[in-house]
Design a protein around this motif. Structure first.
Motif, PDB file in Angstrom:
ATOM      1  N   LEU A  31      73.059  26.288  48.879  1.00 49.19           N
ATOM      2  CA  LEU A  31      73.493  26.216  50.493  1.00 49.19           C
ATOM      3  C   LEU A  31      72.059  26.168  51.203  1.00 49.19           C
ATOM      4  O   LEU A  31      71.239  26.626  50.870  1.00 49.19           O
ATOM      5  N   SER A  32      71.921  25.626  52.492  1.00 47.12           N
ATOM      6  CA  SER A  32      71.268  25.365  53.524  1.00 47.12           C
ATOM      7  C   SER A  32      71.169  27.157  54.236  1.00 47.12           C
ATOM      8  O   SER A  32      72.217  27.483  54.131  1.00 47.12           O
ATOM      9  N   GLN A  33      69.156  27.168  54.170  1.00 47.97           N
ATOM     10  CA  GLN A  33      69.452  28.747  54.653  1.00 47.97           C
ATOM     11  C   GLN A  33      70.492  29.278  55.923  1.00 47.97           C
ATOM     12  O   GLN A  33      70.707  30.649  56.287  1.00 47.97           O
ATOM     13  N   PRO A  34      70.149  28.685  57.293  1.00 44.45           N
ATOM     14  CA  PRO A  34      70.603  28.534  58.220  1.00 44.45           C
ATOM     15  C   PRO A  34      71.937  28.806  58.239  1.00 44.45           C
ATOM     16  O   PRO A  34      73.432  29.581  58.614  1.00 44.45           O
ATOM     17  N   SER A  35      72.888  27.859  57.265  1.00 46.66           N
ATOM     18  CA  SER A  35      74.209  27.696  57.880  1.00 46.66           C
ATOM     19  C   SER A  35      74.824  29.499  56.962  1.00 46.66           C
ATOM     20  O   SER A  35      75.711  29.939  57.373  1.00 46.66           O
ATOM     21  N   LEU A  36      73.641  29.711  56.234  1.00 48.30           N
ATOM     22  CA  LEU A  36      74.501  30.896  55.422  1.00 48.30           C
ATOM     23  C   LEU A  36      73.617  31.836  55.943  1.00 48.30           C
ATOM     24  O   LEU A  36      74.811  33.169  56.150  1.00 48.30           O
ATOM     25  N   SER A  37      72.665  31.975  56.884  1.00 47.53           N
ATOM     26  CA  SER A  37      72.269  33.100  57.984  1.00 47.53           C
ATOM     27  C   SER A  37      73.650  33.110  58.913  1.00 47.53           C
ATOM     28  O   SER A  37      73.700  34.210  59.329  1.00 47.53           O
ATOM     29  N   LYS A  38      73.503  31.940  59.590  1.00 45.91           N
ATOM     30  CA  LYS A  38      74.781  31.282  60.316  1.00 45.91           C
ATOM     31  C   LYS A  38      76.402  32.814  60.120  1.00 45.91           C
ATOM     32  O   LYS A  38      77.065  33.643  60.955  1.00 45.91           O
ATOM     33  N   GLN A  39      76.891  32.241  58.574  1.00 45.61           N
ATOM     34  CA  GLN A  39      77.959  33.009  58.312  1.00 45.61           C
ATOM     35  C   GLN A  39      78.032  34.416  57.757  1.00 45.61           C
ATOM     36  O   GLN A  39      79.081  34.825  58.235  1.00 45.61           O
ATOM     37  N   ILE A  40      77.094  34.349  57.147  1.00 41.71           N
ATOM     38  CA  ILE A  40      76.628  36.288  57.961  1.00 41.71           C
ATOM     39  C   ILE A  40      76.433  36.938  58.846  1.00 41.71           C
ATOM     40  O   ILE A  40      77.977  37.644  59.119  1.00 41.71           O
ATOM     41  N   LYS A  41      76.408  36.665  59.621  1.00 43.55           N
ATOM     42  CA  LYS A  41      75.876  37.195  61.627  1.00 43.55           C
ATOM     43  C   LYS A  41      77.361  37.090  61.642  1.00 43.55           C
ATOM     44  O   LYS A  41      77.252  38.095  62.385  1.00 43.55           O
ATOM     45  N   ASP A  42      78.618  35.667  61.056  1.00 42.27           N
ATOM     46  CA  ASP A  42      79.402  35.748  62.306  1.00 42.27           C
ATOM     47  C   ASP A  42      80.392  36.724  62.265  1.00 42.27           C
ATOM     48  O   ASP A  42      81.292  37.245  62.809  1.00 42.27           O
ATOM     49  N   ILE A  43      80.453  36.464  60.510  1.00 38.73           N
ATOM     50  CA  ILE A  43      80.816  38.235  59.951  1.00 38.73           C
ATOM     51  C   ILE A  43      80.391  39.328  60.735  1.00 38.73           C
ATOM     52  O   ILE A  43      81.529  40.082  60.964  1.00 38.73           O
ATOM     53  N   GLU A  44      79.018  40.073  60.423  1.00 39.31           N
ATOM     54  CA  GLU A  44      78.943  40.884  61.549  1.00 39.31           C
ATOM     55  C   GLU A  44      79.217  41.300  62.715  1.00 39.31           C
ATOM     56  O   GLU A  44      80.157  42.285  63.155  1.00 39.31           O
ATOM     57  N   THR A  45      79.371  39.448  64.012  1.00 40.56           N
ATOM     58  CA  THR A  45      79.996  39.857  65.110  1.00 40.56           C
ATOM     59  C   THR A  45      81.472  40.420  65.246  1.00 40.56           C
ATOM     60  O   THR A  45      81.918  41.120  65.730  1.00 40.56           O
ATOM     61  N   GLU A  46      82.147  39.965  64.340  1.00 39.45           N
ATOM     62  CA  GLU A  46      83.479  39.496  63.944  1.00 39.45           C
ATOM     63  C   GLU A  46      84.071  40.720  63.620  1.00 39.45           C
ATOM     64  O   GLU A  46      85.239  41.242  64.338  1.00 39.45           O
ATOM     65  N   ILE A  47      83.299  41.684  61.963  1.00 41.23           N
ATOM     66  CA  ILE A  47      84.627  43.241  62.205  1.00 41.23           C
ATOM     67  C   ILE A  47      83.244  44.294  62.713  1.00 41.23           C
ATOM     68  O   ILE A  47      84.191  45.015  62.470  1.00 41.23           O
ATOM     69  N   GLY A  48      81.870  43.354  63.550  1.00 41.00           N
ATOM     70  CA  GLY A  48      81.349  44.970  64.579  1.00 41.00           C
ATOM     71  C   GLY A  48      81.007  45.637  64.302  1.00 41.00           C
ATOM     72  O   GLY A  48      80.683  46.595  64.094  1.00 41.00           O
ATOM     73  N   VAL A  49      80.474  45.057  62.392  1.00 39.14           N
ATOM     74  CA  VAL A  49      79.808  46.378  61.876  1.00 39.14           C
ATOM     75  C   VAL A  49      78.544  44.697  61.475  1.00 39.14           C
ATOM     76  O   VAL A  49      78.633  44.193  60.308  1.00 39.14           O
ATOM     77  N   GLN A  50      77.335  45.886  61.528  1.00 35.72           N
ATOM     78  CA  GLN A  50      75.773  45.493  60.670  1.00 35.72           C
ATOM     79  C   GLN A  50      75.585  45.562  58.911  1.00 35.72           C
ATOM     80  O   GLN A  50      75.983  46.960  58.297  1.00 35.72           O
ATOM     81  N   LEU A  51      75.679  44.329  58.505  1.00 39.96           N
ATOM     82  CA  LEU A  51      76.549  44.878  56.595  1.00 39.96           C
ATOM     83  C   LEU A  51      74.653  44.871  55.992  1.00 39.96           C
ATOM     84  O   LEU A  51      74.558  45.296  55.566  1.00 39.96           O
ATOM     85  N   PHE A  52      73.915  43.880  56.917  1.00 36.12           N
ATOM     86  CA  PHE A  52      72.994  44.565  55.738  1.00 36.12           C
ATOM     87  C   PHE A  52      71.517  44.869  57.151  1.00 36.12           C
ATOM     88  O   PHE A  52      72.183  44.087  58.239  1.00 36.12           O
ATOM     89  N   GLU A  53      69.859  44.827  56.899  1.00 34.92           N
ATOM     90  CA  GLU A  53      69.531  45.113  57.364  1.00 34.92           C
ATOM     91  C   GLU A  53      68.310  44.555  56.900  1.00 34.92           C
ATOM     92  O   GLU A  53      67.831  44.215  55.704  1.00 34.92           O
ATOM     93  N   ARG A  54      67.636  43.188  57.823  1.00 37.48           N
ATOM     94  CA  ARG A  54      66.293  42.145  58.127  1.00 37.48           C
ATOM     95  C   ARG A  54      65.303  42.947  58.047  1.00 37.48           C
ATOM     96  O   ARG A  54      65.197  43.146  59.638  1.00 37.48           O
ATOM     97  N   HIS A  55      64.776  43.484  56.847  1.00 35.21           N
ATOM     98  CA  HIS A  55      63.186  43.782  56.662  1.00 35.21           C
ATOM     99  C   HIS A  55      62.712  42.524  56.785  1.00 35.21           C
ATOM    100  O   HIS A  55      62.852  41.235  55.970  1.00 35.21           O
ATOM    101  N   ARG A  56      60.817  43.000  56.294  1.00 37.22           N
ATOM    102  CA  ARG A  56      60.118  42.022  55.984  1.00 37.22           C
ATOM    103  C   ARG A  56      59.975  41.676  54.753  1.00 37.22           C
ATOM    104  O   ARG A  56      59.895  40.736  54.328  1.00 37.22           O
ATOM    105  N   ASP A  57      59.852  42.991  54.398  1.00 36.73           N
ATOM    106  CA  ASP A  57      59.669  42.927  52.802  1.00 36.73           C
ATOM    107  C   ASP A  57      61.189  42.368  52.288  1.00 36.73           C
ATOM    108  O   ASP A  57      61.524  42.803  50.899  1.00 36.73           O
ATOM    109  N   GLY A  58      62.470  41.921  53.212  1.00 34.82           N
ATOM    110  CA  GLY A  58      63.656  42.245  52.568  1.00 34.82           C
ATOM    111  C   GLY A  58      65.125  42.605  52.947  1.00 34.82           C
ATOM    112  O   GLY A  58      64.695  43.061  54.278  1.00 34.82           O
TER     113      GLY A  58
END
Lengths: 317, 317
Positions: A31-58
DNA sequence: ATAGTCCAATACTTCCTGTCTATGGCAAAT
DNA sequence: ATTTGCCATAGACAGGAAGTATTGGACTAT
């Protein structure tokens, strides 16, 4: 709120959690990276909960995210296995179910099991084989049997045990026995003559539990005769070796009588058993049906005033 | 094979099974009938299994279809509840968890529970309240408590019980007691002086089970003193009223000693308990964690040669 | 400093597919 | 024979998932 969440998203969530990195997770998913990013982000806004913490090291799941990841893994696993099972059943490629049973289990429980199985898996065959409990468990451990209908107690975390039935324990005597003139017999008058038992080696835990129940009633017995089958037990009783404790639903032979016990309410229990790491796909489904039947009928707990003891539990567990 | 199956399909499958009719199911789903028909058919060809039998008088699930319907219901339920829970945790709208505990439960189990909860639900608070087991169970039944950490046995189908820990039962005596010079004490020399017990009314089932275990060891005791807390038990022992059976991990006060029992291996058990119809969304998740911890560590069953009896099970269940 | 690297997010386009409307086929009821 | 109820099929359309190209932020090495 969660209506928008699809299996696709669960797959993405798991992949990100495992890869710890959107880019590599996307690669793994083809899958392309933007597609994945968008899907995860969509879900997070959809359910109103942050699922992942984006850090520089991962990318790391939040505590709640970890909960969702666990859920996602289980749900994805469930989907593949339900439909795999469905296909195997439908195509008849499911192997015959090899069922063991103890000869002390009433045959109607085997028939119940059999008709349940036939109803759900009509294309699938069953191979039955009887034996003593220890032997059946050994064969299941070796993988020679898939499951069994046995008498409790069955110990240990390696078995999945689903209760099927409880049967009162009753005294088995000759019809010409003086005690048979009573409608119920007391433990104190019974115990001195209680000498015929199931073979302890066939199911040591059940034997130990029975002795413990007797001990709890301040009774100690002399185990002078043992037999490996209900038939043999009745043989010994008929020949005058003593009285036996048997299941109320044991098929009674001629000249044999059963009488309920007075003052105690003892039961023996039958269960459906299979190895917790068994591969046969039908077993969890069968178990679920027994479980449903239990939870639907167990409501009416009698709560008698007599001491209720049961062979159900292994006290050495 | 099942990769194409989405939650949407599960919803459709459930709707058709409930409506018994494609047209009405489509209406209920605010969907056109052809779309629904096509989706179901696509799934059937995709997984290679017929899920419904189309008859003139209605649409019925095949046996395998029924299995898939059951699965679909459970999966849809799971999805809504996981994300509902996630949102409630994240927003802090989850109500404080009201936890009961018996004073005989070692405080480290409460701390384990507390840290587990805090780790998963950092925004959520806990209200602890202690009491005797019967009282705690009553309050849970009334809905005044959400869950509890209690001593087994806990009986009945209305409770979800997840085992947390087993602790050896040991004899508690004065340090100047002659028996304290032994490293282990035998049951026969102990029993005549075993007179101090937990208040039977605080947990009748545990008391009954303990008496049964003593009976199984051919020992009958005289219950002359009872106490409602570990502190009071040690008070009675210190004042010379006799010896008590206590958990090995009970906090020991001054002048008190514990000695292991010789010849038997008795254990008391602690469990996480909540009502099976409890509405608090965090409880199943917490239980799952205890369950995981169990299945990961329970592998090493000791299987000693001494008789292992446990307070775990309610023999009247 | 500055260029280089790594990675997630944004903008825009493409194309798949789920849904719709319209219609056909089939069997039972009137 | 006609109507009714229901499921299946066909073709058109729109929404959105995925792709490409690009931006932006943060750290590193020279």
């Amino acid at each position: 709120m969660s209506e928008q969440v699809e299996f696709r998203h669960l797959k993405y969530i798991v992949a990100v959690a495992e890869a710890g990195n959107f880019t590599r997770a996307a690669e793994r998913l083809f899958l392309s990276q933007p597609s994945l990013s968008k899907q995860i982000k969509d879900i997070e806004t959809e359910i109103g909960v942050q699922l992942f913490e984006r850090h520089r090291d991962g990318v790391y799941p939040t505590p709640i995210g970890q909960m969702v990841v666990d859920y996602a893994v289980a749900t994805l696993y469930g989907r593949t296995h339900v439909f795999k099972l469905a296909k195997e059943i439908f195509s008849g490629t499911i192997p015959p179910l090899r069922v063991g049973f103890s000869c002390f289990v009433n045959s109607r429980h085997l028939q119940t099991f059999r008709s349940l199985y036939a109803k759900h898996f009509p294309l699938c065959s069953v191979q039955l084989s009887g034996g003593d409990t220890v032997h059946i468990l050994q064969r299941m451990e070796r993988g020679d049997l898939d499951c069994a209908v046995l008498c409790l107690p069955i110990a240990g975390p390696k078995w999945v045990v689903e209760h099927i039935a409880s049967t009162p324990l009753v005294a088995c005597m000759r019809t010409d026995d003086p005690l048979s003139e009573r409608t119920e017999v007391g433990l104190q008058e019974l115990v001195p003559r209680l000498t015929v038992f199931r073979d302890p080696d066939g199911h040591p835990a059940a034997h130990a539990r029975l002795l413990e129940m007797l001990a709890a009633a301040n009774s100690s017995v002399h185990v002078s005769c043992t037999a490996a089958t209900p038939h043999d037990i009745q043989l010994l009783v008929r020949d005058g070796y003593g009285i036996a404790l048997v299941n109320e639903d044991m098929p009674l032979e001629s000249d044999m009588a059963i009488r309920h016990l007075y003052g105690v309410q003892w039961t023996a229990d039958t269960a459906f058993v299979y190895s917790s790491d068994s591969g046969h796909p039908a077993l969890p489904h069968i178990q679920r049906h027994f479980y449903k039947r239990n939870t639907e009928t167990v409501r009416k707990q009698p709560q008698a005033d007599r001491p209720q003891l049961s062979l159900k539990f292994d006290i050495t567990a």
